[in-house]
Design an enzyme around this catalytic site. Structure first.
Site, PDB file in Angstrom:
ATOM      1  N   HIS A 109     -75.238  87.296  11.176  1.00 52.23           N
ATOM      2  CA  HIS A 109     -75.327  85.913  10.696  1.00 52.23           C
ATOM      3  C   HIS A 109     -76.772  85.672  10.241  1.00 52.23           C
ATOM      4  O   HIS A 109     -77.547  84.998  10.912  1.00 52.23           O
ATOM      5  CB  HIS A 109     -74.955  84.923  11.795  1.00 52.23           C
ATOM      6  CG  HIS A 109     -73.524  84.994  12.234  1.00 52.23           C
ATOM      7  ND1 HIS A 109     -73.058  85.955  13.097  1.00 52.23           N
ATOM      8  CD2 HIS A 109     -72.463  84.207  11.930  1.00 52.23           C
ATOM      9  CE1 HIS A 109     -71.757  85.757  13.310  1.00 52.23           C
ATOM     10  NE2 HIS A 109     -71.369  84.703  12.614  1.00 52.23           N
ATOM     11  N   TRP A 120     -75.150  78.998   8.777  1.00 48.50           N
ATOM     12  CA  TRP A 120     -74.176  77.918   8.604  1.00 48.50           C
ATOM     13  C   TRP A 120     -74.678  76.809   7.672  1.00 48.50           C
ATOM     14  O   TRP A 120     -73.948  75.886   7.375  1.00 48.50           O
ATOM     15  CB  TRP A 120     -73.800  77.316   9.956  1.00 48.50           C
ATOM     16  CG  TRP A 120     -72.995  78.247  10.808  1.00 48.50           C
ATOM     17  CD1 TRP A 120     -71.625  78.278  10.918  1.00 48.50           C
ATOM     18  CD2 TRP A 120     -73.481  79.274  11.679  1.00 48.50           C
ATOM     19  NE1 TRP A 120     -71.233  79.260  11.798  1.00 48.50           N
ATOM     20  CE2 TRP A 120     -72.359  79.890  12.293  1.00 48.50           C
ATOM     21  CE3 TRP A 120     -74.762  79.742  12.011  1.00 48.50           C
ATOM     22  CZ2 TRP A 120     -72.474  80.937  13.200  1.00 48.50           C
ATOM     23  CZ3 TRP A 120     -74.874  80.784  12.914  1.00 48.50           C
ATOM     24  CH2 TRP A 120     -73.747  81.373  13.502  1.00 48.50           C
ATOM     25  N   GLU A 172     -65.968  86.568   7.134  1.00 49.45           N
ATOM     26  CA  GLU A 172     -65.345  85.246   6.978  1.00 49.45           C
ATOM     27  C   GLU A 172     -65.735  84.582   5.653  1.00 49.45           C
ATOM     28  O   GLU A 172     -65.858  83.366   5.544  1.00 49.45           O
ATOM     29  CB  GLU A 172     -65.675  84.341   8.179  1.00 49.45           C
ATOM     30  CG  GLU A 172     -65.142  84.904   9.499  1.00 49.45           C
ATOM     31  CD  GLU A 172     -65.425  84.037  10.706  1.00 49.45           C
ATOM     32  OE1 GLU A 172     -65.997  82.946  10.558  1.00 49.45           O
ATOM     33  OE2 GLU A 172     -65.073  84.460  11.828  1.00 49.45           O
ATOM     34  N   TRP A 177     -68.091  78.159   5.450  1.00 47.85           N
ATOM     35  CA  TRP A 177     -69.038  77.722   6.483  1.00 47.85           C
ATOM     36  C   TRP A 177     -70.272  78.599   6.585  1.00 47.85           C
ATOM     37  O   TRP A 177     -71.132  78.355   7.413  1.00 47.85           O
ATOM     38  CB  TRP A 177     -68.340  77.631   7.849  1.00 47.85           C
ATOM     39  CG  TRP A 177     -67.440  78.798   8.174  1.00 47.85           C
ATOM     40  CD1 TRP A 177     -67.794  79.976   8.772  1.00 47.85           C
ATOM     41  CD2 TRP A 177     -66.042  78.884   7.925  1.00 47.85           C
ATOM     42  NE1 TRP A 177     -66.706  80.793   8.906  1.00 47.85           N
ATOM     43  CE2 TRP A 177     -65.609  80.151   8.408  1.00 47.85           C
ATOM     44  CE3 TRP A 177     -65.104  78.022   7.361  1.00 47.85           C
ATOM     45  CZ2 TRP A 177     -64.279  80.581   8.320  1.00 47.85           C
ATOM     46  CZ3 TRP A 177     -63.785  78.454   7.283  1.00 47.85           C
ATOM     47  CH2 TRP A 177     -63.382  79.700   7.754  1.00 47.85           C
ATOM     48  N   TYR A 243     -58.700  82.729  14.942  1.00 50.82           N
ATOM     49  CA  TYR A 243     -58.773  82.221  16.314  1.00 50.82           C
ATOM     50  C   TYR A 243     -57.590  81.309  16.611  1.00 50.82           C
ATOM     51  O   TYR A 243     -57.006  80.704  15.713  1.00 50.82           O
ATOM     52  CB  TYR A 243     -60.090  81.480  16.534  1.00 50.82           C
ATOM     53  CG  TYR A 243     -61.271  82.417  16.646  1.00 50.82           C
ATOM     54  CD1 TYR A 243     -61.648  82.929  17.879  1.00 50.82           C
ATOM     55  CD2 TYR A 243     -61.983  82.813  15.514  1.00 50.82           C
ATOM     56  CE1 TYR A 243     -62.723  83.795  17.996  1.00 50.82           C
ATOM     57  CE2 TYR A 243     -63.051  83.687  15.617  1.00 50.82           C
ATOM     58  CZ  TYR A 243     -63.420  84.172  16.865  1.00 50.82           C
ATOM     59  OH  TYR A 243     -64.472  85.055  16.982  1.00 50.82           O
ATOM     60  N   GLU A 280     -61.939  89.735  14.685  1.00 53.03           N
ATOM     61  CA  GLU A 280     -62.363  88.699  15.648  1.00 53.03           C
ATOM     62  C   GLU A 280     -61.148  87.858  15.991  1.00 53.03           C
ATOM     63  O   GLU A 280     -60.397  87.460  15.098  1.00 53.03           O
ATOM     64  CB  GLU A 280     -63.411  87.743  15.055  1.00 53.03           C
ATOM     65  CG  GLU A 280     -64.842  88.176  15.138  1.00 53.03           C
ATOM     66  CD  GLU A 280     -65.783  87.094  14.625  1.00 53.03           C
ATOM     67  OE1 GLU A 280     -65.581  85.904  14.953  1.00 53.03           O
ATOM     68  OE2 GLU A 280     -66.714  87.431  13.868  1.00 53.03           O
ATOM     69  N   TRP A 311     -64.268  87.289  21.060  1.00 51.99           N
ATOM     70  CA  TRP A 311     -65.614  86.749  20.885  1.00 51.99           C
ATOM     71  C   TRP A 311     -66.329  86.612  22.226  1.00 51.99           C
ATOM     72  O   TRP A 311     -65.794  86.914  23.286  1.00 51.99           O
ATOM     73  CB  TRP A 311     -65.570  85.446  20.084  1.00 51.99           C
ATOM     74  CG  TRP A 311     -66.894  85.117  19.456  1.00 51.99           C
ATOM     75  CD1 TRP A 311     -67.641  83.992  19.644  1.00 51.99           C
ATOM     76  CD2 TRP A 311     -67.631  85.945  18.545  1.00 51.99           C
ATOM     77  NE1 TRP A 311     -68.805  84.065  18.905  1.00 51.99           N
ATOM     78  CE2 TRP A 311     -68.827  85.252  18.231  1.00 51.99           C
ATOM     79  CE3 TRP A 311     -67.422  87.207  17.976  1.00 51.99           C
ATOM     80  CZ2 TRP A 311     -69.798  85.779  17.370  1.00 51.99           C
ATOM     81  CZ3 TRP A 311     -68.387  87.733  17.118  1.00 51.99           C
ATOM     82  CH2 TRP A 311     -69.545  87.016  16.823  1.00 51.99           C
ATOM     83  N   ARG A 312     -67.523  86.099  22.223  1.00 46.52           N
ATOM     84  CA  ARG A 312     -68.461  86.195  23.341  1.00 46.52           C
ATOM     85  C   ARG A 312     -68.199  85.183  24.453  1.00 46.52           C
ATOM     86  O   ARG A 312     -67.554  84.161  24.250  1.00 46.52           O
ATOM     87  CB  ARG A 312     -69.895  86.018  22.826  1.00 46.52           C
ATOM     88  CG  ARG A 312     -70.220  84.612  22.336  1.00 46.52           C
ATOM     89  CD  ARG A 312     -71.506  84.575  21.530  1.00 46.52           C
ATOM     90  NE  ARG A 312     -71.959  83.190  21.313  1.00 46.52           N
ATOM     91  CZ  ARG A 312     -72.973  82.620  21.961  1.00 46.52           C
ATOM     92  NH1 ARG A 312     -73.647  83.304  22.874  1.00 46.52           N
ATOM     93  NH2 ARG A 312     -73.319  81.377  21.719  1.00 46.52           N
TER      94      ARG A 312
END
Length: 365
Positions: A109, A120, A172, A177, A243, A280, A311-312
């Site tokens: 990112h 973002w 993504e 985003w 998700y 993811e 994810w985390r």
């Protein structure tokens, strides 16, 4: 069935261990789905930097087969990433994952080079064009890639040999985003960005321990999947991110959409000699106690994907976690999920870095 066309890597000069990883992942399709967890040994729910720590291991008794990592802020020369992991610690933990036979995958990112804000920050639609050749930020962006190259080339085992990683960059991108998203750049600009990054790392900086992954957001058709695909010469691993919400409508949509997406990537991978994955996924806070055995497992079980990444588990955000910790309502369900005959954990990993005896042994199940 024997393959008539031998799959080839994006990097024809990839190290022997990197080639071995690709072909072993390829050959093991259909033999189990490796579990991957983002930042697993670095921190977890309510803890940070604990030696041997892992929420997954604390619940299941075993480490995940794979670990995901994040390079965000490496590009600006920071000592630690945007999730507060020091890069020196990350290299050490990545080496530990590799030396126990596991696999490391990396996302990035990267900051918005125009504004200096995060990935973002996507109010502009000229960030991508500005980093391409001829753009006002091209030279600066190459210094960012220089820092990534140093990191990749410094991933070495206890014998001083570089070990392989999967690099999943500009992901993504079908969403809007991130500064590289669908509303922020044209398909051609996105493809130029992806190819330029691969070419610079591989051909200019001599980084040869990377498998390159491509993962749009929530695709359900091949048209969506290929809308910004840079081409088979630039991609080793294909997947997507999706998700799950916790209400009934969201769960049903998740089941439908992820199933459709997995049909797309597994069909495409089979025809084009790529490695398909669920890049993811997860349900934040896991309020549905049987999410793993009753929602996720039935979706992925029928498909010959290589791995699924959860994810985390943030150490400093009470509700931001995607794998359970001891005492959580979904812990027992998660343990059952990892014990499924379809799931692969650290202890039942096949050898991933041993070269195949010959390319004739490459098969597609």
């Amino acid at each position: 069935m024997k393959m008539q066309n031998i799959p080839t890597l994006v990097d024809i000069n990839a190290t022997p261990k990197t080639q071995a990883l690709f072909y072993n992942m390829f050959n093991n399709l259909g033999k189990g789905i490796m579990l991957c967890h983002q930042d697993d040994p670095a921190y977890g729910h309510g803890w940070y930097g604990k030696a041997g720590g892992s929420d997954v291991k604390a619940v299941t008794g075993d480490y995940p087969a794979m670990v995901g990592w994040e390079l965000g802020h490496l590009e600006i020369g920071a000592a630690y990433n945007l999730d507060s992991i020091y890069f020196t610690d990350m290299k050490r933990m990545m080496r530990e994952v590799y030396e126990r036979g596991g696999i490391n995958t990396i996302s990035w990112h990267g900051d918005n080079i125009v504004t200096g804000k995060t990935a973002w920050d996507c109010a502009q639609n000229t960030v991508v064009s500005s980093v391409l050749p001829g753009g006002s930020n091209h030279a600066k962006f190459l210094t960012w890639l220089d820092r990534l190259a140093v990191f990749f080339n410094d991933l070495k085992d206890s014998k001083g040999e570089t070990f392989p990683v999967i690099f999943r960059m500009f992901h993504e991108h079908t969403g809007s985003w991130f500064w590289w998203g669908a509303k922020q750049c044209t398909p051609d600009e996105y493809n130029q960005l992806y190819r330029m990054t691969v070419s610079y790392l591989r051909d200019v900086k001599g980084v040869h321990n990377i498998l390159y992954a491509f993962s749009p957001a929530g695709i359900t058709t091949e048209t969506e999947f290929l809308s910004r695909y840079p081409g088979n010469d630039w991609v080793d691993v294909v997947g997507f991110d999706n998700y799950c919400g916790s209400d009934k409508l969201s769960i049903e949509r998740y089941k439908k959409d992820v199933t459709a997406g997995l049909h797309v990537v597994t069909d495409y991978a089979k025809l084009n000699n790529k490695i398909p994955v669920l890049a993811e996924t997860g349900m934040e806070s896991i309020p549905v106690a049987d999410y793993f055995t009753n929602i996720l497992l039935p979706i992925i079980e029928p498909f010959n994907i290589s791995y699924v990444l959860l994810w985390r588990n943030a150490f400093n955000k009470e509700t931001h976690f995607y794998a359970p910790y001891p005492g959580h309502s979904s812990a027992n369900d998660f343990k059952k999920f990892t014990e499924s005959k379809r799931m692969v954990m650290s202890n039942n990993m096949p050898p991933m870095y041993v070269p195949l005896k010959s390319q004739k042994s490459i098969v597609r199940n």
